[in-house]
Design an enzyme around this catalytic site. Structure first.
Site, PDB file in Angstrom:
ATOM      1  N   ASP A 160     -11.662   2.136   3.699  1.00  0.00           N
ATOM      2  CA  ASP A 160     -11.705   0.656   3.720  1.00  0.00           C
ATOM      3  C   ASP A 160     -13.347   0.167   3.301  1.00  0.00           C
ATOM      4  OD1 ASP A 160      -9.687  -1.136   3.684  1.00  0.00           O
ATOM      5  OD2 ASP A 160      -9.421  -1.057   6.036  1.00  0.00           O
ATOM      6  N   LYS A 191       0.942  -1.214   0.025  1.00  0.00           N
ATOM      7  CA  LYS A 191      -0.087  -0.062   0.133  1.00  0.00           C
ATOM      8  C   LYS A 191       1.141   1.224   0.129  1.00  0.00           C
ATOM      9  CE  LYS A 191      -3.597  -2.610   2.236  1.00  0.00           C
ATOM     10  NZ  LYS A 191      -4.382  -3.132   3.485  1.00  0.00           N
ATOM     11  N   GLN A 213      -5.186  -2.151   9.676  1.00  0.00           N
ATOM     12  CA  GLN A 213      -4.892  -3.463   8.831  1.00  0.00           C
ATOM     13  C   GLN A 213      -5.323  -4.433   9.817  1.00  0.00           C
ATOM     14  OE1 GLN A 213      -3.832  -3.927   5.831  1.00  0.00           O
ATOM     15  NE2 GLN A 213      -4.280  -6.036   6.014  1.00  0.00           N
TER      16      GLN A 213
HETATM   17  N1  GUN Z   1      -7.044  -7.287   5.931  1.00  0.00           N
HETATM   18  C1  GUN Z   1      -7.274  -8.186   4.766  1.00  0.00           C
HETATM   19  N2  GUN Z   1      -7.810  -7.482   3.934  1.00  0.00           N
HETATM   20  C2  GUN Z   1      -7.873  -6.051   4.177  1.00  0.00           C
HETATM   21  C3  GUN Z   1      -8.408  -5.014   3.867  1.00  0.00           C
HETATM   22  O1  GUN Z   1      -8.911  -4.845   2.665  1.00  0.00           O
HETATM   23  N3  GUN Z   1      -8.367  -3.835   4.585  1.00  0.00           N
HETATM   24  C4  GUN Z   1      -7.860  -3.982   5.901  1.00  0.00           C
HETATM   25  N4  GUN Z   1      -7.718  -2.917   6.591  1.00  0.00           N
HETATM   26  N5  GUN Z   1      -7.412  -5.039   6.354  1.00  0.00           N
HETATM   27  C5  GUN Z   1      -7.434  -6.367   5.650  1.00  0.00           C
END
Ligand code: GUN
Length: 289
Positions: A120, A53, A97
Site C-alpha cells: 500500500d 482486489k 483495508q
Molecule cells: N481504503 C481506501 N483506499 C485504500 C487503499 O488504497 N488501501 C487500503 N489499505 N485501504 C484503503
C-alpha cells in the site's frame, strides 16, 4: 467543447496484463505472487474494494489470501495476525483495508507491517523513501494518477497542479510525487483551511480533486482546457438505483464542458488503484526471487 475523457479502465487493463505476464515468469520459477488482504468488519465500500482486489489478483494469475475478521477484533489480535503474515514466506504483500474499526489504532497497525511487504506504501519507511526519492513502494492511487497523467502526454514539467485534499492516502503523497524532479510540476495544496478555493482552482493547468466531497468542483472553478483528475468515490443515496446509491466523484460532471481532459467516475482513477496494487505485489515478489 466537451473534454477528452481519460479512459482509466483501458490504461489499467494494460498494466494488469503486464502484471499477469510478470506473474507467469515468477510462477515458472516456482513463486506464486501472493497478497494477503485483511478486512476487519463489514463496511460495504470496503467489502466491494476487497472483492475487486481478489478478482484482479486471480485474473493476473496471482494468489489473494482473503482474511476476514469481525469488527470486534482486538488490536492485539490484529497485530499478532500481521506478525504471522510478516513471517510467512509465501506472502509477498500485506494490505490492511482502511478504515479500521474505531477502537484500533491505524498507525500502530500500518507500522507493524514489514516495509518489504508494504504494497500500500503507507508505512512510514515507504513514505520516507518516497519523499527522499529512494526505491520503494509508491502508494497505489497517487501512482495511478501519475501514470494516467503520463498517458495523456501533456507536459507535466512546469505545469501548475492544484491538489484539493491532503489525505495521507492521496493528497499528501501525490503532491509530493508531482514535485519530484522527474515530474517537475509546481503544486498548490488546498484543504479545508483554504480561503477562496476557486481563486486557486482557476489557476490550475492540472486540477486534482481528492477531498471526498461529492461534486465539490463546479464548472466555474475549472480553467478552460484544464486537465481534471477526479479521485473522489462518494456513495450518494439514489432511490432509482438498484442498490440504493450511485457513485459520485468530487467533480461536478458539468465540468466536462470546461475541461480539456477529465477522468470519469467510475472508470477513471478507481481502476488504476487496483492495477498499481498488482504492480506493487509483483515488485515485492520479484524482490524475493
Ligand atoms: N481504503 C481506501 N483506499 C485504500 C487503499 O488504497 N488501501 C487500503 N489499505 N485501504 C484503503
Amino acid at each position: 467543447m466537451a473534454a477528452h475523457i481519460i479512459d482509466g479502465k483501458a490504461v489499467s487493463l494494460k498494466i494488469r496484463e503486464e502484471a499477469k505476464q510478470r506473474a507467469a515468469v515468477l510462477r515458472e520459477k516456482g513463486t506464486i505472487p501472493c497478497l494477503a488482504v485483511v478486512l476487519a468488519g463489514e463496511d460495504p465500500a470496503s467489502l466491494s474494494y476487497v472483492k475487486g482486489k481478489s478478482k484482479a489478483l486471480a485474473e493476473a494469475g496471482m494468489e489473494g489470501r482473503d482474511i476476514r475478521l469481525s469488527a470486534a477484533v482486538t488490536e492485539t489480535e490484529l497485530l499478532a495476525l500481521i506478525a504471522g503474515l510478516n513471517n510467512d514466506e509465501k506472502v509477498h504483500g500485506i494490505l490492511v483495508q482502511l478504515p479500521l474499526p474505531r477502537h484500533i489504532d491505524e498507525n500502530k497497525v500500518i507500522t507493524a507491517i514489514d516495509p518489504a511487504k508494504d504494497v500500500d506504501g503507507f508505512h512510514p519507511v515507504s513514505v520516507g523513501n518516497m519523499i527522499l526519492g529512494r526505491p520503494g513502494f509508491l502508494p497505489c492511487t497517487p501512482h495511478g494518477v501519475l501514470v494516467l497523467l503520463r498517458e495523456i502526454k501533456i507536459p507535466l514539467s512546469g505545469a501548475h497542479t492544484v491538489m484539493v485534499g491532503r489525505s495521507n492516502i492521496v493528497g499528501t503523497p501525490l503532491a509530493n510525487l508531482l514535485t519530484r524532479r522527474d515530474v517537475n510540476a509546481t503544486v498548490t495544496v488546498c484543504h479545508t483551511g483554504t480561503k477562496d478555493l476557486i481563486r486557486h482552482t482557476l489557476q490550475a493547468d492540472i486540477l486534482i480533486a481528492a477531498a471526498g466531497k461529492p461534486a465539490l468542483i463546479k464548472p466555474e472553478m475549472v480553467k478552460p482546457g484544464a486537465v481534471v483528475i477526479d479521485v473522489g468515490v462518494n456513495r450518494v443515496p439514489d432511490n432509482s438505483a438498484k442498490n440504493g446509491y450511485r457513485l459520485c466523484g468530487d467533480v461536478d460532471p458539468a465540468a466536462t464542458e470546461k475541461a480539456g481532459y477529465i477522468t470519469p467516475v467510475p472508470g477513471g482513477v478507481g481502476p488504476m488503484t487496483i492495477a498499481m496494487l498488482l504492480y506493487n505485489v509483483i515488485q515485492a515478489a520479484e524482490a524475493k526471487v
